[in-house]
Scaffold this active site. Sequence first.
Site, PDB file in Angstrom:
ATOM      1  CG  HIS A 199       5.236  -8.695   7.565  1.00  0.00           C
ATOM      2  ND1 HIS A 199       5.093  -8.048   6.355  1.00  0.00           N
ATOM      3  CD2 HIS A 199       5.352 -10.019   7.258  1.00  0.00           C
ATOM      4  CE1 HIS A 199       5.129  -8.926   5.367  1.00  0.00           C
ATOM      5  NE2 HIS A 199       5.286 -10.133   5.895  1.00  0.00           N
ATOM      6  CG  ASP A 201       6.591  -3.580  -2.438  1.00  0.00           C
ATOM      7  OD1 ASP A 201       6.480  -4.675  -1.840  1.00  0.00           O
ATOM      8  OD2 ASP A 201       7.064  -3.483  -3.585  1.00  0.00           O
ATOM      9  CG  LEU A 261      -6.028  10.321   9.240  1.00  0.00           C
ATOM     10  CD1 LEU A 261      -5.755  11.008   7.899  1.00  0.00           C
ATOM     11  CD2 LEU A 261      -4.717   9.796   9.841  1.00  0.00           C
TER      12      LEU A 261
END
Length: 310
Positions: free
Chosen positions: A104, A87, A198
């Site tokens: 972004h 956020d 991962l």
Amino acid sequence: MLSLRFAIPTANTLTPPKIKPKPGLVVQTAWNQTDLFPSLPKRNDNKLQAATTDLSVAGDIPAEEVVELPAELSRELMPKHVAVIMDGNGRWARQRGLATSAGHEAGVKALRELVELCCQWGIQVLTVFAFSYENWIRPKVEVDFLMSLFERALKSEVESFSRGGIRISVIGDSTKLPTSLQKLINEVEETTKHNSRLQLIVAVSYSGKYDVVQACRSIAEKAKDGQIQLDDINESLIEQELETNCTEHPYPDLLIRTSGELRVSNFLLWQLAYTELFFAQELWPDFRKDEFVDALSSYQQRQRRYGGRH
């Protein structure tokens, strides 16, 4: 909205900003940077502008090797699954007089660094909240940019992630995504499905409520078709139908939320039942190695009881 009311240790309450940001609010249930993007576009209130930065400037994900942990961390106490609500991209951009798109873009770079750290430190699953179902109500120009950014990021990183042993999974209501993005997601998931170093789970067009509802619908269909009986419905069955059934470790051990907001915002509502929460004051693009160490260190100092006593 989920109301969070937990005991707050006095040693970890919010403090005024320091020269080097440290963790924000720590609750039971985280490189300081100058302007790294001088080429990013200036803010334009009328429309979003595409930034020209390379999303893969960091190069390949390093090959699997033994990496010395920061002194604050213990490999034996490392969480298997970390979830992140990324956020603050928009606020980060506004503070610098840049277009929202610049925030972004910077957020993608922060994510890539986090992925590398997870690989190096032995975290097995990283789930990130990239775009919520509710985000569809944002201005169309921003939504279109985010879809384009996600597609560009996948294309630019898939080879590096694949060589680095990273499996990519995407959860959420994919029917609302552009057709080209849906096709790319399927290709990336297929290409990386056998990787095991991962698992990066990206939540796009996702909400926790949606996840539970789609699980209930699936169970109802099976009951209607006679595949299951009423007595077969239990927590385990519901968990099997949640979108996080794509991973061996569906329940995050640690949730990190950046930007100082103290809520989970409809993210993994079922899966977070016993997750430890960490709220960081830093905006997402500013959340880097030191902040991640703070979050993990906080987690490793806690005792997880799951309703019992120790």
